[in-house]
Design a protein around this motif. Structure first.
Motif, PDB file in Angstrom:
ATOM      1  N   UNK A   1       0.859  -1.177   0.000  1.00 12.88           N
ATOM      2  CA  UNK A   1       0.000   0.000   0.000  1.00 12.88           C
ATOM      3  C   UNK A   1       0.899   1.231   0.000  1.00 12.88           C
ATOM      4  N   UNK A   2       0.883   1.988  -1.101  1.00 11.76           N
ATOM      5  CA  UNK A   2       1.723   3.171  -1.203  1.00 11.76           C
ATOM      6  C   UNK A   2       1.146   4.287  -0.344  1.00 11.76           C
ATOM      7  N   UNK A   3       2.033   5.037   0.286  1.00 12.86           N
ATOM      8  CA  UNK A   3       1.608   6.146   1.143  1.00 12.86           C
ATOM      9  C   UNK A   3       1.058   7.277   0.293  1.00 12.86           C
ATOM     10  N   UNK A   4       0.281   8.127   0.933  1.00 13.27           N
ATOM     11  CA  UNK A   4      -0.309   9.266   0.256  1.00 13.27           C
ATOM     12  C   UNK A   4       0.803  10.207  -0.233  1.00 13.27           C
ATOM     13  N   UNK A   5       0.800  10.499  -1.512  1.00 12.93           N
ATOM     14  CA  UNK A   5       1.813  11.380  -2.092  1.00 12.93           C
ATOM     15  C   UNK A   5       3.030  10.660  -2.630  1.00 12.93           C
ATOM     16  N   UNK A   6       3.119   9.339  -2.412  1.00 12.80           N
ATOM     17  CA  UNK A   6       4.250   8.579  -2.947  1.00 12.80           C
ATOM     18  C   UNK A   6       4.160   8.531  -4.467  1.00 12.80           C
ATOM     19  N   UNK A   7       5.309   8.618  -5.133  1.00  4.40           N
ATOM     20  CA  UNK A   7       5.357   8.640  -6.591  1.00  4.40           C
ATOM     21  C   UNK A   7       6.420   7.658  -7.085  1.00  4.40           C
ATOM     22  N   UNK A   8       6.124   6.343  -7.004  1.00  2.00           N
ATOM     23  CA  UNK A   8       7.117   5.350  -7.431  1.00  2.00           C
ATOM     24  C   UNK A   8       7.377   5.428  -8.933  1.00  2.00           C
ATOM     25  N   UNK A   9       8.582   5.164  -9.302  1.00  2.00           N
ATOM     26  CA  UNK A   9       8.974   5.220 -10.706  1.00  2.00           C
ATOM     27  C   UNK A   9       8.577   3.942 -11.437  1.00  2.00           C
ATOM     28  N   UNK A  10       8.632   4.000 -12.760  1.00  2.00           N
ATOM     29  CA  UNK A  10       8.346   2.801 -13.557  1.00  2.00           C
ATOM     30  C   UNK A  10       9.369   1.702 -13.270  1.00  2.00           C
ATOM     31  N   UNK A  11      10.574   2.123 -12.945  1.00  2.00           N
ATOM     32  CA  UNK A  11      11.609   1.141 -12.664  1.00  2.00           C
ATOM     33  C   UNK A  11      11.239   0.273 -11.464  1.00  2.00           C
ATOM     34  N   UNK A  12      10.577   0.873 -10.466  1.00  2.00           N
ATOM     35  CA  UNK A  12      10.153   0.112  -9.287  1.00  2.00           C
ATOM     36  C   UNK A  12       9.126  -0.940  -9.682  1.00  2.00           C
TER      37      UNK A  12
END
Length: 495
Positions: free
Chosen positions: A464-475
């Motif tokens: 569950x990603x935190x609010x405002x998290x912006x993971x990259x495509x690489x992740x």
């Protein structure tokens, strides 16, 4: 209505208006009791002048509520309380008793008032006994200082729930417990905001000898309580919260199921001691220093849930910098679910001690409440998993960095890369991993990648990603690649 606009009144056969009868007095006693408890007790007592039917009726009310604000015409509030309690009907048990004092001039001797009131209620009460003395009315101990020392935002929301049996609730006064009386029907004892002047001797005697039916004991924000002894076969739940100076805790309760210890030993200046005999214990929540001396006779073969929380930094400073909670873990070798809150220590030495001294041999589920304290959490948790050969499910709740966050030194053991290639870490039993408030930091990514590479039986990963998290495509690409190679399912969610 008649045609000429006048109101037509129906009359009974005897010529009297039908509504002139005393319908209220004809109601059953149970209904009349419910009506009278809705008015101030002084007014309820005055109904005795209405007729013979009402004489003494108030003496059998299921709820007695004394409030010095609602009784402004009473010259001496203690005399009102004393007179009503002594005049209560002898052939019925007293139901719920509530006493609230807000005005400074209502009670001249609050200590004597509490003692007399408790003595009168001890034999009679069968419901709830709640006594509230407003801090504005009695400045008996530094209440504001205590609130500033350990504020609790949930205090205003706390309410004692109603239930079967008796509840004894005391708040805001120097307390001397009535040890000569037997609380024969008391099942719930809740004490908050009081100060004991005898160190806790009378309280221990009351709980252990005078309450044969007690099931629930809660002590909150208690001052002067240094020794507590609880010998109670009927006790099922016990909560000890913010006592601060406790030096000795002895608990022998063969039916105790739930136990919470929260900041009770943190300010003790002597060698604290604890003895436990709790063979039926199912849940233990420990957020405190660990006593220097621990003795136990009978402990459960397996706990259902164990929660061990690290103390906040301000309490650790007051306790000499160490909480030593790993010793609590060593008491319980087999637990279905273990949750560690804030497992990262503040100091490097404590961090190494945490990794080396904690043993987790028989936990099937582990929950970690991870706060970024300057150390990387991944190596710490992996070293804990290395010592737990049968864990099947791991859950991590991530917390953001606090203001003033300072990372540990680059040569700290938590930053050494050897842990990520350590072949001694066996994760063969691990089947499920869940991470909440995932921000895709380097530490978090390294941890989840390592798990997916080395847990051979891993079947599911939930993130569950935190609010405002912006993971990259690489992740996402990396997660998909590891999922394909390991055969596990990866579910990702966002707020």
């Amino acid at each position: 209505m008649a045609r000429n606009g006048s109101v037509r009144v129906s009359r009974s056969g005897d010529g009297e208006p039908e509504d002139s009868r005393d319908r209220i007095s004809e109601l059953p006693d149970s209904i009349l009791h419910l009506i009278l408890v809705l008015v101030p007790l002084v007014d309820a007592a005055r109904t005795c002048v209405l007729s013979r039917r009402w004489r003494g009726f108030w003496k059998r009310l299921p709820l007695l509520f004394f409030d010095d604000v609602q009784a402004p015409r009473v010259s001496r509030f203690p005399d009102l309380v004393d007179g009503v309690l002594r005049g209560y009907a002898d052939d019925v048990d007293m139901g719920d008793l509530f006493v609230s004092v807000y005005r400074r001039d209502s009670v001249d001797d609050p200590v004597g008032f509490v003692a007399t009131l408790a003595d009168l209620a001890a034999q009679r009460i069968s419901g709830r006994f709640v006594l509230y003395l407003s801090p504005a009315a009695f400045n008996l101990h530094p209440e504001e200082f205590l609130k500033n020392l350990y504020p609790d935002p949930e205090d205003d929301a706390e309410e004692e729930e109603a239930g079967d049996g008796a509840v004894h609730h005391l708040h805001g006064v120097d307390l001397g417990m009535p040890t000569t009386e037997m609380f024969a029907k008391l099942t719930k004892l809740f004490i908050s905001g009081v100060r004991f002047t005898d160190g806790g001797e009378e309280l221990s005697q009351v709980v252990s000898l005078c309450c044969p039916c007690i099931k629930r004991l809660e002590l909150h924000r208690i001052s002067g309580l240094r020794w507590l002894t609880v010998f109670a076969q009927s006790l099922v739940s016990m909560v000890l919260s913010r006592i601060l100076v406790l030096e000795q805790l002895l608990v022998a309760a063969e039916n105790l199921r739930h136990m919470l210890v929260d900041k009770c030993f943190v300010l003790s200046n002597t060698r604290a001691f604890m003895f436990l005999c709790v063979p039926a214990l199912e849940q233990l929540l420990w957020e405190d220093r660990c006593p220097e001396v621990i003795r136990h006779w009978m402990l459960p073969s397996c706990l259902r849930s164990l929660v061990v929380a690290e103390l906040e930094l301000n309490y650790l400073i007051g306790a000499g910098g160490r909480s030593n909670f790993p010793r609590i873990l060593q008491l319980f070798k087999c637990v279905d679910t273990l949750r560690l809150e804030f497992p990262n220590a503040q100091d490097r030495t404590d961090q190494e001690s945490l990794i080396e001294n904690v043993n987790l041999p028989c936990y099937s589920e582990l929950e970690f409440m991870v706060n970024h304290t300057g150390h990387r959490f991944g190596p710490t948790i992996l070293n804990l998993l290395r010592k737990c050969s049968c864990v099947k499910k791991v859950m991590l709740q991530m917390f953001g960095r606090e203001v003033g966050y300072i990372p540990c030194a680059s040569n700290c053991n938590c930053r050494q890369l050897s842990v990520w290639t350590d072949k001694a870490i066996n994760l063969d039993s691990l089947e499920c991993v869940a991470m909440y408030e995932f921000r895709a930091t380097q530490d978090e990514r390294s941890f989840i990648y390592y798990i997916m590479r080395n847990a051979k039986r891993l079947r599911k990963v939930s993130i569950l990603f935190s609010l405002g998290a912006n993971p990259t495509r690489r992740v996402f690409h990396k997660l998909c690649k590891l999922s394909a190679s390991s055969g596990c399912t990866v579910d990702c969610y966002s707020h």
